[in-house]
Design an enzyme around this catalytic site. Sequence first.
Site, short mmCIF file in Angstrom:
data_model
loop_
_atom_site.label_atom_id
_atom_site.label_comp_id
_atom_site.label_asym_id
_atom_site.label_seq_id
_atom_site.Cartn_x
_atom_site.Cartn_y
_atom_site.Cartn_z
N ASP A 72 5.32 49.51 30.41
CA ASP A 72 4.18 48.45 31.37
C ASP A 72 3.82 48.45 32.42
O ASP A 72 4.66 49.15 33.10
CB ASP A 72 5.42 47.90 30.76
CG ASP A 72 4.32 46.07 30.15
OD1 ASP A 72 3.06 46.63 29.72
OD2 ASP A 72 4.85 45.03 31.17
N GLY A 153 -9.43 51.02 32.19
CA GLY A 153 -9.25 49.51 33.05
C GLY A 153 -9.71 48.84 33.91
O GLY A 153 -10.88 48.96 34.77
P1 IMP Z 1 -0.62 48.88 28.91
O1 IMP Z 1 1.30 48.28 29.87
O2 IMP Z 1 -0.65 50.53 29.83
O3 IMP Z 1 -1.02 48.35 28.48
O4 IMP Z 1 -1.00 47.83 30.32
C1 IMP Z 1 -2.10 47.01 30.62
C2 IMP Z 1 -2.74 46.79 31.23
O5 IMP Z 1 -3.12 47.72 32.26
C3 IMP Z 1 -4.13 47.45 30.69
O6 IMP Z 1 -4.71 46.67 30.10
C4 IMP Z 1 -5.41 47.84 32.11
O7 IMP Z 1 -5.72 46.80 32.11
C5 IMP Z 1 -4.04 48.04 32.97
N1 IMP Z 1 -3.91 49.37 33.12
C6 IMP Z 1 -3.07 50.41 32.51
N2 IMP Z 1 -3.20 51.34 33.15
C7 IMP Z 1 -4.28 51.61 33.60
C8 IMP Z 1 -4.52 52.76 34.85
O8 IMP Z 1 -4.09 53.87 34.59
N3 IMP Z 1 -5.55 52.57 35.42
C9 IMP Z 1 -6.08 51.36 35.49
N4 IMP Z 1 -5.71 50.24 34.27
C10 IMP Z 1 -4.94 50.27 34.07
#
Ligand code: IMP
Length: 198
Positions: A72, A153
């Site tokens: 996460d 992101g």
């Molecule tokens: P997750 O937990 O990997 O799903 O990330 C949650 C949210 O954080 C994503 O929907 C993105 O908005 C943001 N995020 C996670 N990793 C990255 C990254 O490497 N670059 C930019 N945004 C990120």
Amino acid sequence: MEINKLVLATRNVNKIEEMKELLSDLEIEVLSALDFPELEEVDEDQPTLEGNALKKARYVHKVTQLPSLSDDTGLEVEALNGAPGVYSARYSGEHATYSSNVAKLLNELSGMENRRAQFRSVMALVTATSEFTFEGKVEGVIVENERGDGGFGYDPVFKPIGFKETFAELSSQQKNEISHRGLAIQKVLDFLLANSQV
Ligand code: IMP
């Protein structure tokens, strides 16, 4: 403890490919949520990244009875007291998109001098006998305008310390070497290396 099979608690094919490649030198069979259609979506409703990562890995372990790994990630902005943090994916509401999230962030920070932020990733590994978490983080600043086409992101507005480029302007290889997720994965790899047969 010896780990020779691992289930990635995700259906994201990019994450699965990335991990399979990184683990290719180890004698570990890498499976994912795609191999277990009976797995349901886990509600990421915990107040911390650690809580969500553990919740996902515990559930996948319970169903598959195999060592399970989840992650996460959140963007933590100092002037916003750590927001959006664990809510990064849904920052601009229920139907948030990457670009609506970035727009909200730039709006919240408009006119602010302190633009310091960090990305933080937590990976959780749950086995029959133990639970482990691994953290990777990268510090930087939120730039005033989006720059670059790479990544996803918040990448177009995050500039890591020591770089002129935003994450979206770096190659994926350059990003992976210094990124929150890259660093967390490296810690998992070191751990698995010490706990698997090579
Ligand atoms: P997750 O937990 O990997 O799903 O990330 C949650 C949210 O954080 C994503 O929907 C993105 O908005 C943001 N995020 C996670 N990793 C990255 C990254 O490497 N670059 C930019 N945004 C990120």
